[in-house]
Scaffold this motif. Structure first.
Motif, PDB file in Angstrom:
ATOM      1  N   LEU A   1       0.820  -1.201   0.000  1.00 23.79           N
ATOM      2  CA  LEU A   1       0.000   0.000   0.000  1.00 23.79           C
ATOM      3  C   LEU A   1       0.858   1.257   0.000  1.00 23.79           C
ATOM      4  CD1 LEU A   1      -3.010   0.891   0.211  1.00 23.79           C
ATOM      5  CD2 LEU A   1      -2.664   1.026   2.675  1.00 23.79           C
ATOM      6  N   ARG A   2       0.491   2.238  -0.826  1.00 18.01           N
ATOM      7  CA  ARG A   2       1.168   3.527  -0.869  1.00 18.01           C
ATOM      8  C   ARG A   2       0.180   4.626  -0.478  1.00 18.01           C
ATOM      9  NH1 ARG A   2       2.772   5.433  -5.305  1.00 18.01           N
ATOM     10  NH2 ARG A   2       4.818   6.158  -4.692  1.00 18.01           N
ATOM     11  N   PHE A   3       0.705   5.752   0.016  1.00 15.73           N
ATOM     12  CA  PHE A   3      -0.152   6.825   0.509  1.00 15.73           C
ATOM     13  C   PHE A   3       0.074   8.112  -0.277  1.00 15.73           C
ATOM     14  CE2 PHE A   3       0.113   3.949   4.121  1.00 15.73           C
ATOM     15  CZ  PHE A   3      -1.207   3.886   4.527  1.00 15.73           C
ATOM     16  N   ALA A   4      -1.048   8.777  -0.604  1.00 14.75           N
ATOM     17  CA  ALA A   4      -1.000  10.061  -1.302  1.00 14.75           C
ATOM     18  C   ALA A   4      -1.721  11.106  -0.460  1.00 14.75           C
ATOM     19  CB  ALA A   4      -1.664   9.943  -2.670  1.00 14.75           C
ATOM     20  N   LEU A   5      -1.161  12.314  -0.383  1.00 12.78           N
ATOM     21  CA  LEU A   5      -1.743  13.391   0.416  1.00 12.78           C
ATOM     22  C   LEU A   5      -2.049  14.597  -0.478  1.00 12.78           C
ATOM     23  CD1 LEU A   5      -2.411  14.415   3.339  1.00 12.78           C
ATOM     24  CD2 LEU A   5      -0.135  15.470   3.308  1.00 12.78           C
ATOM     25  N   PRO A   6      -3.315  15.058  -0.508  1.00 15.39           N
ATOM     26  CA  PRO A   6      -3.654  16.277  -1.259  1.00 15.39           C
ATOM     27  C   PRO A   6      -3.045  17.507  -0.582  1.00 15.39           C
ATOM     28  CG  PRO A   6      -5.615  14.944  -0.802  1.00 15.39           C
ATOM     29  CD  PRO A   6      -4.510  14.411   0.060  1.00 15.39           C
ATOM     30  N   VAL A   7      -2.394  18.349  -1.368  1.00 13.20           N
ATOM     31  CA  VAL A   7      -1.710  19.529  -0.840  1.00 13.20           C
ATOM     32  C   VAL A   7      -2.027  20.723  -1.728  1.00 13.20           C
ATOM     33  CG1 VAL A   7       0.534  20.595  -0.416  1.00 13.20           C
ATOM     34  CG2 VAL A   7       0.183  18.194   0.157  1.00 13.20           C
TER      35      VAL A   7
ATOM     36  N   LEU B   1       6.263  10.756   7.577  1.00  6.30           N
ATOM     37  CA  LEU B   1       5.277   9.780   8.035  1.00  6.30           C
ATOM     38  C   LEU B   1       5.259   8.521   7.164  1.00  6.30           C
ATOM     39  CD1 LEU B   1       2.171  12.068   8.731  1.00  6.30           C
ATOM     40  CD2 LEU B   1       3.816  11.198  10.390  1.00  6.30           C
ATOM     41  N   GLY B   2       5.854   8.632   5.981  1.00  3.80           N
ATOM     42  CA  GLY B   2       5.811   7.514   5.047  1.00  3.80           C
ATOM     43  C   GLY B   2       4.897   7.762   3.864  1.00  3.80           C
ATOM     44  N   ILE B   3       4.567   9.030   3.647  1.00  5.01           N
ATOM     45  CA  ILE B   3       3.747   9.375   2.479  1.00  5.01           C
ATOM     46  C   ILE B   3       4.607   9.268   1.225  1.00  5.01           C
ATOM     47  CG2 ILE B   3       2.608  11.327   1.337  1.00  5.01           C
ATOM     48  CD1 ILE B   3       1.598  12.110   4.153  1.00  5.01           C
ATOM     49  N   ASP B   4       4.034   8.660   0.199  1.00  8.33           N
ATOM     50  CA  ASP B   4       4.774   8.381  -1.032  1.00  8.33           C
ATOM     51  C   ASP B   4       4.480   9.372  -2.151  1.00  8.33           C
ATOM     52  OD1 ASP B   4       5.749   5.477  -0.299  1.00  8.33           O
ATOM     53  OD2 ASP B   4       3.617   5.517   0.164  1.00  8.33           O
TER      54      ASP B   4
END
Length: 291
Positions: A220-226, A259-262
């Motif tokens: 699993l990978r994580f994406a953050l809206p910025v 945090l480990g956001i990719d």
């Protein structure tokens, strides 16, 4: 794996803010070139005209770019799974494997509402069955029948699979236990909700736990809206707000990357000047800092 950057288009028409980013493909082609050159790897296609328009726009973007991966916003209920599976496989094949599917929840149609109670759980059950069927259609070597709560298929088969087969990248989000349960089963990339460092960390832990139930936590990978802008941070946006000079913006994002956001999904950067500036300054600074 290095941090990826995804461009999330907004509204750019000079006279009408409701007009899509893609309103004029001659101008869009210029922006696509800047997006590629600026260090963005992905581009979200999420047009207010709806799902079928998104499919057409995704194909056009892929035809007009050489390296961009297109994140096609999609939802269950508009197109039957067999039709969607064929269309998506065809788009992915034409692009050489540069397509990803972004599943979001949408209200059921009025006809569906008459047939069964509509609720949050029902929406996610439908998405779950839809994704199961897409993956079966992208991988099966023989036609199959299916009779489920939402879909009935006789002789389901997609003869021309995409280059990823059933491993086409699936992106999902959500915060409820029901949403995370479905995402844990299907999502390769989880799009996080905006929040403080602690909020984001806690959501990531919940998502990993849901994915672990299916043996998928490691993939699993994580994406953050910025949202990046020069002025003072503004409230009300569905993205983490980052403001100030490029170095300050990059420093703010470093805390989230830890945090480990990719992946960072960049919102609010749509004019050629904004795209070029963010690519040349903020993205480059963040990449150099992480390196």
């Amino acid at each position: 794996m290095p941090i990826e950057f995804t461009h999330v288009p907004g509204k750019t028409h000079p006279a009408d803010s409701a007009v899509s980013f893609f309103y004029d493909f001659a101008e869009t082609a210029t922006r696509l070139a800047l997006i590629e050159d600026g260090g963005f790897r992905n581009l979200v296609v999420d047009d207010p005209a709806g799902l079928l328009t998104n499919m057409d726009l995704a194909a056009q973007v892929l035809d007009r770019s050489s390296s961009l991966e297109v994140v096609l916003t999609h939802w269950a209920g508009v197109v039957e799974p067999t039709v969607a599976a064929r269309q998506l496989a065809s788009i992915d094949a034409r692009s050489g494997g540069r397509l990803a599917l972004r599943m979001i929840s949408e209200p059921l149609s009025d006809d569906d509402a008459e047939a069964r109670p509509v609720g949050h759980g029902v929406l996610w059950q439908r998405i779950d069955e839809y994704l199961v069927l897409l993956k079966r259609l992208w991988s099966n070597e023989q036609p199959f029948d299916h009779e489920g709560a939402f879909y009935s298929i006789k002789g389901g088969y997609v003869p021309r699979k995409g280059p990823h087969g059933a491993d086409l990248v699936i992106r999902m989000g959500g915060q409820s236990g029901t949403a995370l349960k479905v995402a844990g089963r299907h999502a390769d990339v989880f799009e996080l909700a905006p929040g403080s460092i602690d909020d984001v960390r806690q959501l990531m832990e919940r998502v990993r736990s849901a994915a672990a139930e299916h043996g998928r936590a490691a993939r699993l990978r994580f994406a953050l809206p910025v949202r990046i802008h020069r002025g003072i941070s503004s409230a009300g946006h569905k993205a983490v707000d980052v403001s100030g000079p490029p170095a300050q913006a990059a420093l703010s994002l470093l805390a989230y990357a830890a945090l480990g956001i990719d992946e960072f999904m960049i919102v609010g950067v749509d004019t050629p000047r904004e795209i070029a500036t963010v690519g040349r300054e903020t993205i480059a600074l963040l990449r150099n800092s992480l390196a």
